[in-house]
Write a protein that holds these residues in place. Structure first.
Motif, short mmCIF file in Angstrom:
data_model
loop_
_atom_site.label_atom_id
_atom_site.label_comp_id
_atom_site.label_asym_id
_atom_site.label_seq_id
_atom_site.Cartn_x
_atom_site.Cartn_y
_atom_site.Cartn_z
N LYS A 83 -9.61 -2.50 11.69
CA LYS A 83 -8.95 -1.66 12.68
C LYS A 83 -9.99 -1.16 13.67
CE LYS A 83 -5.87 2.27 13.16
NZ LYS A 83 -5.10 3.27 12.45
N ARG A 137 -3.30 -3.12 5.28
CA ARG A 137 -1.97 -2.74 5.75
C ARG A 137 -0.97 -3.16 4.68
NH1 ARG A 137 -0.60 -3.16 11.80
NH2 ARG A 137 1.09 -2.09 10.82
N THR A 168 -9.38 1.83 2.92
CA THR A 168 -8.18 2.67 3.05
C THR A 168 -6.94 1.82 3.25
OG1 THR A 168 -8.51 2.89 5.43
CG2 THR A 168 -9.49 4.58 4.03
N THR A 210 -5.18 -3.45 14.99
CA THR A 210 -5.63 -4.04 13.73
C THR A 210 -5.70 -5.55 13.85
OG1 THR A 210 -4.59 -2.24 12.50
CG2 THR A 210 -5.16 -4.22 11.26
N VAL A 238 -9.45 -2.07 6.71
CA VAL A 238 -8.22 -1.43 6.25
C VAL A 238 -7.35 -2.46 5.54
CG1 VAL A 238 -8.15 0.34 8.05
CG2 VAL A 238 -7.03 -1.83 8.44
N GLU A 249 -3.03 1.59 4.82
CA GLU A 249 -2.12 2.12 5.83
C GLU A 249 -0.75 1.56 5.57
OE1 GLU A 249 -3.65 1.08 9.63
OE2 GLU A 249 -5.20 2.61 9.56
N TYR A 250 0.27 2.39 5.77
CA TYR A 250 1.65 1.96 5.55
C TYR A 250 2.40 1.89 6.85
CZ TYR A 250 0.61 2.91 0.72
OH TYR A 250 0.05 2.90 -0.54
#
Length: 72
Positions: A36, A23, A69, A43, A21, A71-72
């Protein structure tokens, strides 16, 4: 001079229990690549991503071919 370049060997990671992932911070846009844990959601941050070259280096380090992907 770049005569003796270090070869990158893909480091293994637990593909069954972890997924790659990125972040991304909403405030300042800082991006950190890591893994993650699918079960716990924790994470593990690996490296700071400043540009596309850093992202390509992260993918090459761990042998990742698929899209990562965010992630926020």
């Amino acid at each position: 001079m770049g005569l003796f370049k270090k070869k990158t060997v893909a480091q293994p990671y637990d593909r069954e229990n972890k997924k790659p992932v990125i972040r991304s911070s909403i405030c300042n846009g800082e991006q950190v690549a890591g893994f993650k844990d699918i079960h716990t959601g924790k994470t593990e941050e690996i490296m700071l991503i400043k540009n596309q070259t850093d992202l390509d280096r992260f993918k090459a380090m761990y042998g990742i071919d698929e899209e990562i992907t965010k992630e926020y």
